[in-house]
Design an enzyme around this catalytic site. Structure first.
Site, short mmCIF file in Angstrom:
data_model
loop_
_atom_site.label_atom_id
_atom_site.label_comp_id
_atom_site.label_asym_id
_atom_site.label_seq_id
_atom_site.Cartn_x
_atom_site.Cartn_y
_atom_site.Cartn_z
N GLU A 39 -37.18 34.56 -44.09
CA GLU A 39 -36.09 35.05 -43.32
C GLU A 39 -35.88 35.50 -41.92
OE1 GLU A 39 -32.63 33.59 -43.92
OE2 GLU A 39 -34.31 31.95 -44.73
N HIS A 97 -32.59 27.44 -37.14
CA HIS A 97 -33.08 27.87 -38.54
C HIS A 97 -33.45 27.38 -39.31
CE1 HIS A 97 -32.73 31.90 -41.27
NE2 HIS A 97 -32.77 30.58 -42.14
N GLU A 98 -33.14 25.78 -39.32
CA GLU A 98 -33.28 25.39 -41.06
C GLU A 98 -35.39 24.73 -40.29
OE1 GLU A 98 -32.17 25.12 -43.98
OE2 GLU A 98 -30.81 27.17 -43.28
N HIS A 123 -37.79 26.57 -41.07
CA HIS A 123 -37.84 26.76 -41.51
C HIS A 123 -38.96 25.72 -42.04
CE1 HIS A 123 -36.34 29.91 -44.40
NE2 HIS A 123 -34.84 30.12 -43.45
ZN ZN Z 1 -33.20 30.60 -44.36
#
Ligand code: ZN
Length: 265
Positions: A190, A127-128, A131
């Protein structure tokens, strides 16, 4: 070039130079007032500072797990020119993780109890990294530059108000709890990071079904072990989660599981 000396002029110039970009895979348009090489340099500098100010974990097994997960996901994440590094910081009170531009990944030891397993850690790291691939930090910083610095491009803003710009950088990249409030990611960011992160972890050979389980643990729909709730708030403040988000994760799961199965072959 005279027109470009006013804040609005600088903003227009910035839009011409950097302007709009499109996120690969999801196709979302975004405003960026900072270019990739500037951003990468910034990431490297901040990571070096962080390694000097925050103790690195002495837990060899946990550090090796962070490196292993990071390397497997980095191998499938499209972050060209990244100089990957994966560091576990010894900070049990902080439940957070980040990936700075340039491929500098930091995990605070406080998030490990929430991850529960290597696959849970793969959810966070995937997830990071997502981003970073989608340049969400640069996007948050660009919004901050628009709001606080009258749309100055980063180099100009740094010259004009170095301390305010530095704070904005720390907030935008979710680094350094000492700066106070970190900027929350928007819902579309997100969703994008969930989407990409799930695909990356699946391609790296981790079961993406854990993503749904992980965020359900966060959403508070399940009982939390004692003492965990305060830590959860830290990560939740930058990564808001709600029922919509869980539903979207569930919708993405079949596609991600198909990737997982073909990666396992
Ligand atoms: Zn996030």
């Amino acid at each position: 070039m005279k027109n470009f000396t006013t804040p609005i002029g600088a903003f227009l110039l910035a839009l011409v130079i950097v302007g709009c970009a499109t996120v690969a895979e999801t196709g979302r348009r975004q405003i960026l007032l900072i270019n990739s090489s500037e951003e990468m340099k910034l990431g490297m500098t901040e990571f070096d500072k962080l390694k000097q100010s925050t103790p690195v974990s002495k837990d060899a097994a946990a550090s090796a797990m962070v490196r292993r997960v990071g390397q497997r996901i980095a191998a499938v994440a499209p972050l060209p020119e990244a100089q990957w590094e994966f560091v576990l910081f010894d900070d049990p009170k902080t439940a957070n993780a980040f990936c700075l531009p340039g491929g500098k990944v930091g995990v605070y030891s406080g998030i490990l109890p929430i991850c529960q397993s290597e696959t849970g850690l793969a959810v966070v790291v995937g997830h990071e990294i997502a981003h970073a691939v989608a340049r969400h930090g640069a996007e948050r910083m660009s919004h901050g530059l628009l709001a606080e610095m009258g749309g100055k491009v980063l180099a100009e803003a740094m010259k004009a108000r170095p301390e305010a710009t530095q704070k904005l950088v720390m907030q935008s990249y979710s680094i350094g709890a000492q700066v106070g409030v970190l900027l929350p990611y928007s819902r579309s960011q997100e969703y994008e990071a969930d989407h990409l992160g799930m695909i990356y972890m699946a391609r790296a050979g981790y079961d993406p079904a854990e993503t749904v389980a992980f965020w359900k643990r966060f959403s508070g729909t399940q009982a939390q072990p004692a003492g965990l709730m305060g830590k959860l708030q830290g990560y939740l403040s930058t990564h808001p989660v709600n029922a919509d988000r869980i539903a979207q994760l569930e919708q993405l799961l079949p596609k991600a599981r198909a990737e997982y199965k073909s990666a396992a072959r």
